[in-house]
Design a protein around this motif. Structure first.
Motif, PDB file in Angstrom:
ATOM      1  N   THR A 142     -89.967  -6.851  51.676  1.00 23.49           N
ATOM      2  CA  THR A 142     -89.795  -8.302  50.939  1.00 23.49           C
ATOM      3  C   THR A 142     -89.765  -9.363  51.931  1.00 23.49           C
ATOM      4  N   TYR A 143     -91.011 -10.225  51.581  1.00 21.54           N
ATOM      5  CA  TYR A 143     -91.175 -11.490  52.414  1.00 21.54           C
ATOM      6  C   TYR A 143     -91.119 -11.170  53.741  1.00 21.54           C
ATOM      7  N   HIS A 144     -91.669 -10.234  54.214  1.00 23.83           N
ATOM      8  CA  HIS A 144     -91.707  -9.581  55.483  1.00 23.83           C
ATOM      9  C   HIS A 144     -92.649 -10.700  56.600  1.00 23.83           C
ATOM     10  N   TRP A 145     -93.445 -11.332  55.966  1.00 23.92           N
ATOM     11  CA  TRP A 145     -94.247 -12.377  56.582  1.00 23.92           C
ATOM     12  C   TRP A 145     -93.410 -13.173  57.066  1.00 23.92           C
ATOM     13  N   VAL A 146     -92.324 -13.598  56.534  1.00 23.30           N
ATOM     14  CA  VAL A 146     -91.254 -14.949  57.092  1.00 23.30           C
ATOM     15  C   VAL A 146     -91.056 -14.584  58.288  1.00 23.30           C
ATOM     16  N   TYR A 147     -90.736 -13.067  58.426  1.00 23.10           N
ATOM     17  CA  TYR A 147     -90.090 -12.978  59.823  1.00 23.10           C
ATOM     18  C   TYR A 147     -91.078 -12.768  61.059  1.00 23.10           C
ATOM     19  N   TRP A 148     -92.456 -13.163  60.540  1.00 26.14           N
ATOM     20  CA  TRP A 148     -93.547 -13.253  61.648  1.00 26.14           C
ATOM     21  C   TRP A 148     -93.618 -14.905  61.641  1.00 26.14           C
ATOM     22  N   ALA A 149     -94.179 -15.313  60.547  1.00 27.81           N
ATOM     23  CA  ALA A 149     -94.555 -16.791  60.639  1.00 27.81           C
ATOM     24  C   ALA A 149     -93.586 -17.808  61.143  1.00 27.81           C
ATOM     25  N   GLY A 150     -92.191 -17.487  60.657  1.00 22.64           N
ATOM     26  CA  GLY A 150     -91.222 -18.266  61.012  1.00 22.64           C
ATOM     27  C   GLY A 150     -90.881 -18.258  62.294  1.00 22.64           C
ATOM     28  N   PRO A 151     -90.460 -17.302  63.074  1.00 27.00           N
ATOM     29  CA  PRO A 151     -90.466 -17.256  64.634  1.00 27.00           C
ATOM     30  C   PRO A 151     -91.445 -17.801  65.508  1.00 27.00           C
ATOM     31  N   LEU A 152     -92.656 -17.265  65.149  1.00 31.46           N
ATOM     32  CA  LEU A 152     -93.857 -17.714  65.954  1.00 31.46           C
ATOM     33  C   LEU A 152     -94.068 -19.251  65.735  1.00 31.46           C
ATOM     34  N   LEU A 153     -93.980 -19.837  64.493  1.00 33.68           N
ATOM     35  CA  LEU A 153     -94.070 -21.138  64.526  1.00 33.68           C
ATOM     36  C   LEU A 153     -93.096 -21.903  65.159  1.00 33.68           C
ATOM     37  N   GLY A 154     -91.742 -21.288  64.952  1.00 35.49           N
ATOM     38  CA  GLY A 154     -90.798 -22.063  65.832  1.00 35.49           C
ATOM     39  C   GLY A 154     -90.890 -22.024  67.402  1.00 35.49           C
ATOM     40  N   SER A 155     -91.601 -21.011  67.720  1.00 37.35           N
ATOM     41  CA  SER A 155     -92.128 -20.727  69.371  1.00 37.35           C
ATOM     42  C   SER A 155     -92.821 -22.015  69.507  1.00 37.35           C
ATOM     43  N   VAL A 156     -93.688 -22.178  68.969  1.00 38.93           N
ATOM     44  CA  VAL A 156     -94.859 -23.045  69.177  1.00 38.93           C
ATOM     45  C   VAL A 156     -94.197 -24.705  69.028  1.00 38.93           C
ATOM     46  N   ALA A 157     -93.638 -24.627  68.249  1.00 37.99           N
ATOM     47  CA  ALA A 157     -92.910 -26.170  67.862  1.00 37.99           C
ATOM     48  C   ALA A 157     -91.968 -26.355  69.169  1.00 37.99           C
ATOM     49  N   ALA A 158     -90.956 -25.347  69.400  1.00 37.27           N
ATOM     50  CA  ALA A 158     -90.148 -25.608  70.570  1.00 37.27           C
ATOM     51  C   ALA A 158     -91.092 -25.908  71.824  1.00 37.27           C
ATOM     52  N   THR A 159     -92.045 -25.281  72.157  1.00 36.77           N
ATOM     53  CA  THR A 159     -92.817 -25.196  73.422  1.00 36.77           C
ATOM     54  C   THR A 159     -93.546 -26.536  73.428  1.00 36.77           C
TER      55      THR A 159
END
Length: 200
Positions: A142-159
């Motif tokens: 269920t909405y598993h893509w959220v747990y890839w897209a969210g953390p990876l986007l957060g990592s890019v933004a933080a960097t």
């Protein structure tokens, strides 16, 4: 605790989002990042399967990360991205040497606090590998893509947030250590640090 156990061996990367931040920062090759990703996913899958094997049938052991029913997928994505961004910002500070001696405590406190804060919303995963394993073994996607897209986007933004004010310059911690005379015959290999920077 994980930092204390294996930080000096591999840098304690157990999160693809953290490895992505290190890769974007520079000084960390694509092949090394790919190796870390394979190890992270394999470790998560094997670890969760072992957990299932030792858990009594009378106990619930799903451990799947699924957004709360009242949350939209976009809201869940933003929650995971924000939580991961905080983690990766801490990683960058650690790689710059600003948390020497207390990194384990700071990461431990952050993960405890953010898990309590985000748990009711998304489960507070912040880690694609951590979410993949239970989804794979239970079949709950269920909405598993959220747990890839969210953390990876957060990592890019933080960097980007961390490095852009510095003009994209690598810190002194990223530079290869200078070879210095030593009496113990422990010279750096090829002028490069053997152990990657420590972070979750």
């Amino acid at each position: 605790m994980l930092l204390q156990m294996v930080g000096h061996v591999s840098g304690a990367h157990v999160n693809p989002a953290v490895t992505l931040g290190r890769l974007l920062r520079g000084g960390f090759g694509a092949w090394a990042a790919a190796g870390y990703l394979v190890a992270q996913l394999a470790g998560a899958l094997l670890g969760y399967r072992l957990l299932l094997a030792v858990t009594p049938s009378s106990a619930s052991c799903e451990c799947t990360t699924v957004p709360a029913a009242a949350l939209s997928p976009l809201q869940a994505l933003l929650v995971e991205a924000a939580g991961t961004a905080g983690l990766v910002l801490q990683c960058h500070a650690s790689w710059d040497g600003h948390q020497a001696g207390v990194a384990s405590l700071q990461f431990g406190f952050y993960m405890a606090a953010i898990s309590l804060a985000l748990g009711p919303y998304t489960g507070g995963s912040l880690n694609p590998a951590r979410s993949l394993a239970p989804a794979f073994w239970t079949g709950i996607w269920t909405y598993h893509w959220v747990y890839w897209a969210g953390p990876l986007l957060g990592s890019v933004a933080a960097t980007l947030l961390y490095l852009l004010p510095l003009g994209g310059r690598a810190s002194a911690a990223d530079a290869p250590p200078a070879a210095t005379p030593s009496n113990d015959n422990k010279a750096p290999v090829g002028g490069k640090c053997i152990v990657p920077a420590v972070c979750l």
